[in-house]
Write a protein that holds these residues in place. Structure first.
Motif, PDB file in Angstrom:
ATOM      1  N   THR A   1       0.898  -1.207  -0.035  1.00 54.06           N
ATOM      2  CA  THR A   1      -0.046   0.139   0.095  1.00 54.06           C
ATOM      3  C   THR A   1       0.789   1.149  -0.208  1.00 54.06           C
ATOM      4  O   THR A   1       0.593   2.061  -0.662  1.00 54.06           O
ATOM      5  N   ASN A   2       1.973   1.204   0.785  1.00 51.69           N
ATOM      6  CA  ASN A   2       2.966   2.385   0.825  1.00 51.69           C
ATOM      7  C   ASN A   2       3.553   2.507  -0.815  1.00 51.69           C
ATOM      8  O   ASN A   2       3.602   3.811  -1.198  1.00 51.69           O
TER       9      ASN A   2
ATOM     10  N   ILE B   1       0.913   4.486  -2.532  1.00 52.89           N
ATOM     11  CA  ILE B   1       0.666   5.631  -1.938  1.00 52.89           C
ATOM     12  C   ILE B   1       1.883   6.566  -2.590  1.00 52.89           C
ATOM     13  O   ILE B   1       1.496   7.801  -2.950  1.00 52.89           O
TER      14      ILE B   1
ATOM     15  N   GLN C   1      -4.289   7.052  -3.915  1.00 49.01           N
ATOM     16  CA  GLN C   1      -4.750   6.894  -2.306  1.00 49.01           C
ATOM     17  C   GLN C   1      -5.600   5.727  -2.315  1.00 49.01           C
ATOM     18  O   GLN C   1      -5.874   4.841  -3.285  1.00 49.01           O
ATOM     19  N   ILE C   2      -5.590   5.075  -0.959  1.00 43.60           N
ATOM     20  CA  ILE C   2      -5.818   3.693  -0.874  1.00 43.60           C
ATOM     21  C   ILE C   2      -7.131   3.668  -0.051  1.00 43.60           C
ATOM     22  O   ILE C   2      -7.140   4.203   0.891  1.00 43.60           O
TER      23      ILE C   2
END
Ligand SMILES: Cc1cc2nc3c(=O)[nH]c(=O)nc-3n(C[C@H](O)[C@H](O)[C@H](O)COP(=O)(O)OP(=O)(O)OC[C@H]3O[C@@H](n4cnc5c(N)ncnc54)[C@H](O)[C@@H]3O)c2cc1C
Length: 390
Positions: free
Chosen positions: A84-85, A88, A93-94
């Motif tokens: 997820t990073n 990002i 955006q998550i």
């Protein structure tokens, strides 16, 4: 002949992620006129990238212990927080959904593909189908329909057999086999199940939440799980069934207890009307009516007056499997390149030095919930880092 330090066959999630981490002298060879066709379809076009929660739980979503053991180094090196990073940092955006599934906030798989391709566009060779791969003393020779490339290191990221219209038709197995690898017979996974003489076609669309699902073969229970079940026109689907489909074969029996056995004696004891007690115990009311009609049981019969035989049929549904959904319906492939011939810490072949594998081509298939895309991303990254650091 063009030579590449690291060639990647297949521009799906695994191949693209490998290219992002694979250095400069690389190429991604893709048969379609664009990359990531399956990625674009994923999660109904919304792309469930990964799943939240502890990574130790994550490992239980790939079948048996041997599979969990194999996937661990790749998944831990690029875990759900790191994935997820990564997105990002690339400006996506998550969105963490309540059920644990993780998506791009935009809910557009297109945005995920954009992130994976923006830095490698000039390395992608589209409209190019690889037809043969051989190895000589210099490296690999990759023959396409119109030309040939050579490469010092090669990644096979050609996917499995599911959704062949997206370009993954099992070619990679031929290449792996010709280079000396064992292929575990590919079989549809994450697929709906077609039931013999299915008697609930009229109930298509009805679903059961978090029920127990048991698979029996020759009267012996071979697997079980808990999950949502959806009735279709031809049989069963829904996440609980899709996740177990990798184990199912024609003529297996699927049993779904729709009444909790702990509540059974209480339910069938009182004077309450059968229709109401079944609905109150969580069985969808439209289904209750159809089931009672089929069994020719009056709706207003007191629950305690049901015969033992009818009670058995009300408590647990039983289905005989006709077949598993075909490759156009299966969202993944069980089977593929045998994992004991691949080093799980590098994704390199144990048989052919400098040959790597990533994604669905391997004999690994994950449950619904983002586990397959995550596996493709993580193994793509690990293969690329291993190949380029050799
Ligand atoms: C409808 C659908 C929905 C899904 N939704 C999700 C989801 O939300 N979350 C999730 O985790 N998983 C999902 N999956 C599963 C997931 O998409 C796959 O597991 C994942 O895309 C596999 O990635 P891959 O790169 O290994 O293979 P693929 O994505 O199949 O890519 C392989 C690529 O190799 C190319 N190729 C094959 N042979 C050749 C050749 N001979 N020459 C050149 N190129 C070749 C193909 O054209 C293809 O582009 C879904 C699958 C489907 C079908």
């Amino acid at each position: 002949m063009n030579h590449f330090e690291f060639a990647i066959i297949g521009g799906g999630v695994a191949g693209l992620c490998a290219a992002v981490f694979g250095g400069n002298k690389i190429c991604v060879i893709e048969r379609n006129n664009e990359t990531g066709k399956k990625l674009l379809l994923s999660g109904s076009g919304q792309c469930n990238i990964t799943h939240g929660g502890k990574m130790s739980d994550f490992l239980n979503n790939y079948g048996d212990n041997k599979k969990s053991h194999f996937v661990k180094p790749a998944l831990f090196a690029f875990d759900n927080i790191a994935v997820t990073n990564f997105f990002i940092k690339q400006g996506i955006q998550i969105y963490h959904r309540e059920d644990g599934k993780i998506f791009p906030q935009s809910m557009r798989s297109y945005d995920v593909r954009e992130v994976l391709t923006k830095s490698i566009k000039e390395k992608i060779i589209t409209n190019t189908t690889v037809i043969n791969v051989t190895k000589n003393t210099q490296g690999f020779v990759i023959e396409t329909e119109s030309s040939a490339f050579t490469a010092s290191k090669l990644l096979l990221a050609t996917g499995g057999c599911s959704y062949p219209s997206t370009g993954s038709n099992g070619d990679g197995y031929k290449f792996a086999k010709s280079l000396g690898h064992t292929i575990i017979q590919p079989k549809p996974a994450l697929a709906p199940i077609i039931i013999k003489n299915f008697r609930f076609a009229n109930s298509a669309g009805i679903s059961f939440r978090q029920v127990k699902i048991e698979i029996y073969r020759n009267e012996k229970r071979i697997h079980h799980g808990i999950g949502d079940v959806l009735l279709t026109h031809r049989g069963l689907s829904g996440p609980g069934i899709l996740n177990l489909s990798r184990y199912v074969e024609p003529n297996d029996e699927i049993r779904i207890p729709i009444i909790d056995p702990k509540l059974e004696s209480e339910i069938f004891r009182g004077k309450k009307i059968l229709k109401n007690v079944l609905s109150d115990s969580g069985v969808p009311s439209r289904f209750v009516m159809q089931l009672l009609c089929q069994l020719e049981v009056p709706f207003d019969l007191p629950a305690a007056e049901i015969s033992r035989e009818i009670r058995k049929q009300l408590v647990s549904l039983s289905f005989i499997v006709e077949q598993i959904g075909n490759w156009n319906e299966a969202m993944s492939t069980a089977g593929g390149v045998a994992i004991d011939e691949v080093n799980r810490r590098t994704m390199e072949s144990r048989i052919v030095p400098n040959l790597f594998f990533a994604g669905e081509i391997l004999d690994i298939d994950g449950n619904c919930g983002g586990y397959n895309i995550h596996f493709a991303l993580a193994t793509g990254k690990l293969a690329a880092i291993s190949a380029t650091s050799k």
